[in-house]
Scaffold this motif. Structure first.
Motif, PDB file in Angstrom:
ATOM      1  N   GLY A   1       0.784  -1.226   0.000  1.00 23.44           N
ATOM      2  CA  GLY A   1       0.000   0.000   0.000  1.00 23.44           C
ATOM      3  C   GLY A   1       0.817   1.278   0.000  1.00 23.44           C
ATOM      4  O   GLY A   1       0.305   2.341   0.381  1.00 23.44           O
ATOM      5  N   ASN A   2       2.077   1.205  -0.470  1.00 25.62           N
ATOM      6  CA  ASN A   2       2.929   2.399  -0.487  1.00 25.62           C
ATOM      7  C   ASN A   2       2.701   3.225  -1.751  1.00 25.62           C
ATOM      8  O   ASN A   2       3.633   3.533  -2.502  1.00 25.62           O
ATOM      9  CB  ASN A   2       4.412   2.003  -0.371  1.00 25.62           C
TER      10      ASN A   2
ATOM     11  N   SER B   1       2.053   6.366  -2.331  1.00 28.97           N
ATOM     12  CA  SER B   1       2.695   7.673  -2.441  1.00 28.97           C
ATOM     13  C   SER B   1       4.145   7.567  -2.902  1.00 28.97           C
ATOM     14  O   SER B   1       4.704   8.539  -3.420  1.00 28.97           O
ATOM     15  CB  SER B   1       2.636   8.412  -1.102  1.00 28.97           C
TER      16      SER B   1
ATOM     17  N   ASN C   1      -3.458  -5.256  -0.913  1.00 28.38           N
ATOM     18  CA  ASN C   1      -2.156  -4.682  -0.571  1.00 28.38           C
ATOM     19  C   ASN C   1      -1.325  -5.602   0.311  1.00 28.38           C
ATOM     20  O   ASN C   1      -0.328  -5.179   0.881  1.00 28.38           O
ATOM     21  CB  ASN C   1      -2.348  -3.332   0.138  1.00 28.38           C
TER      22      ASN C   1
ATOM     23  N   LEU D   1      -4.206  10.945  -4.241  1.00 33.01           N
ATOM     24  CA  LEU D   1      -3.592   9.898  -3.415  1.00 33.01           C
ATOM     25  C   LEU D   1      -4.135   9.899  -1.997  1.00 33.01           C
ATOM     26  O   LEU D   1      -4.400   8.836  -1.424  1.00 33.01           O
ATOM     27  CB  LEU D   1      -2.077  10.072  -3.383  1.00 33.01           C
ATOM     28  N   THR D   2      -4.308  11.074  -1.414  1.00 33.03           N
ATOM     29  CA  THR D   2      -4.885  11.162  -0.068  1.00 33.03           C
ATOM     30  C   THR D   2      -6.271  10.538  -0.050  1.00 33.03           C
ATOM     31  O   THR D   2      -6.630   9.797   0.866  1.00 33.03           O
ATOM     32  CB  THR D   2      -4.954  12.627   0.387  1.00 33.03           C
TER      33      THR D   2
ATOM     34  N   ASN E   1      -6.257   6.516  -0.488  1.00 33.41           N
ATOM     35  CA  ASN E   1      -5.906   5.750   0.703  1.00 33.41           C
ATOM     36  C   ASN E   1      -7.107   5.484   1.601  1.00 33.41           C
ATOM     37  O   ASN E   1      -7.107   4.527   2.383  1.00 33.41           O
ATOM     38  CB  ASN E   1      -4.809   6.467   1.494  1.00 33.41           C
ATOM     39  N   LYS E   2      -8.147   6.307   1.503  1.00 32.06           N
ATOM     40  CA  LYS E   2      -9.351   6.100   2.319  1.00 32.06           C
ATOM     41  C   LYS E   2      -9.983   4.739   2.046  1.00 32.06           C
ATOM     42  O   LYS E   2     -10.612   4.149   2.922  1.00 32.06           O
ATOM     43  CB  LYS E   2     -10.389   7.187   2.029  1.00 32.06           C
TER      44      LYS E   2
ATOM     45  N   THR F   1      -8.394   2.258   4.450  1.00 27.79           N
ATOM     46  CA  THR F   1      -8.399   2.554   5.879  1.00 27.79           C
ATOM     47  C   THR F   1      -9.815   2.675   6.423  1.00 27.79           C
ATOM     48  O   THR F   1      -9.992   2.927   7.621  1.00 27.79           O
ATOM     49  CB  THR F   1      -7.652   3.868   6.158  1.00 27.79           C
TER      50      THR F   1
END
Length: 340
Positions: free
Chosen positions: A18-19, A21, A252, A315-316, A319-320, A323
């Protein structure tokens, strides 16, 4: 020749764990012009979907996105250049595009967005888009619900899951959702009309799910994988059906998934698990519009499209998805909507 600037997310390497960024970079270049037989689409909304992570990593039902090229994504936008006989400037279209301000395409991957009165354009990102079609065809074509049956949905507060349970209710079924917070469970049973919801992050959720389905599970709509699937399989009725939409818990992972370990119940319960791709149903979208449109217009289907602002924040927002930070459909507003 266009003087527009095209911001675009370039995929530089394969993500691990999940990297995202570390492997995606926002670049700028002159916007490409449409060539012969092509259209150029200005992105209005960019859909963010768990399958994007798959496309970054390996070949699946589509080839992996090549390194050092623009990231692939579903978009809704407006044709601002056309050298294609079937499209004119100003057409509102949706299809496979890019994480970018502009996409140039030959037109085969894009279709016009219908104009159903009373519905905003953002509806075609959610209940009348690919997520709506996934819920609709996955449940009705593969799940084949019958009145009085129990339908359990994993990732029930997500873009697809939030629609599945409501469609199940409209077909006379009992709907039970599995989600990752108390607020999401309250949304499911409150606004969306689910009969019950279980928070898998709470201790004892396995027993809570069993208690929520006293007559067992007839249809398990699979979005997640892992332990949730294992528990659902243990509660499956004879002749149960499992529409297999995805397994977001594993996208991921850096280690092989530990389960489910009880797939043999499919034999003893004479049950059926079937994977499917919504792309296979593209020729049948009119069927979904014909039934979903009136449901939406009548308020029988509640929906939510969470619109984050700005391509630079993609990207921000993305990621949701991993998470649990979003509810309903997640998309990014890249530019202003055209006047319809």
């Amino acid at each position: 020749m266009s003087t527009a600037i095209n911001r675009h997310w370039l995929l530089l390497d394969r993500p691990k764990g999940g990297n995202f960024s570390e492997v995606l970079s926002l670049r700028e270049a002159p916007a490409p012009d449409a060539g012969e037989g092509q259209i150029r689409v200005r992105t209005v909304y960019l859909s963010l979907d768990p399958t994007n992570a798959v496309w970054m990593q390996y070949d699946s039902y589509l080839p992996a996105v090549p390194l050092n090229t623009t990231m692939r994504g579903l978009v809704l936008g407006v044709v601002d250049q056309s050298n294609h006989a079937k499209f004119k400037v100003g057409d509102i279209v949706t299809g496979m595009g890019s994480w970018a301000d502009y996409t140039v395409a030959d037109g085969t991957s894009f279709g016009r967005v219908p104009n159903i009165p009373g519905l905003p354009l953002s509806a075609y990102m959610g209940p009348l888009g690919m997520t709506g079609a996934t819920a609709y065809f996955g449940l009705l074509d593969i799940g084949r619900p019958k009145e009085g049956e129990t339908v359990v949905v994993s990732a029930a507060a997500g873009a697809v899951g939030s629609l599945v349970g409501q469609i199940a209710k409209l077909k006379g079924c009992r709907a039970v959702g599995v989600a990752g917070s108390a607020d999401k469970c309250d949304w499911l049973t409150g606004e969306l009309g689910y009969d019950a919801a279980v928070n898998y992050k709470e201790k004892g959720w396995q027993k809570a799910l069993k208690n929520a389905v006293p007559d067992g599970i007839d249809i398990y709509f699979e979005n997640v994988g892992g332990e949730i699937t294992e528990v659902a399989l243990s509660l499956l009725n004879v002749k149960g059906r499992i529409p297999f939409c995805g397994a977001i818990s594993q996208y991921n992972s850096t280690e092989p998934a530990p389960g489910p370990r009880n797939l043999s119940v499919l034999v003893s319960r004479r049950a059926r698990m079937e994977g499917f791709l919504v792309l296979d149903y593209a020729p049948r979208m009119a069927e979904m519009y014909a039934e979903m449109g009136p449901w939406l217009a009548a308020g029988q289907i509640k929906w939510k499209v969470e619109l984050d602002q700005g391509l630079e924040n993609t990207l921000t927002s993305f990621n949701k998805l991993f998470t649990g930070g979003n509810t309903g459909k997640l998309a990014v507003k890249v530019s202003d909507e055209p006047v319809r």
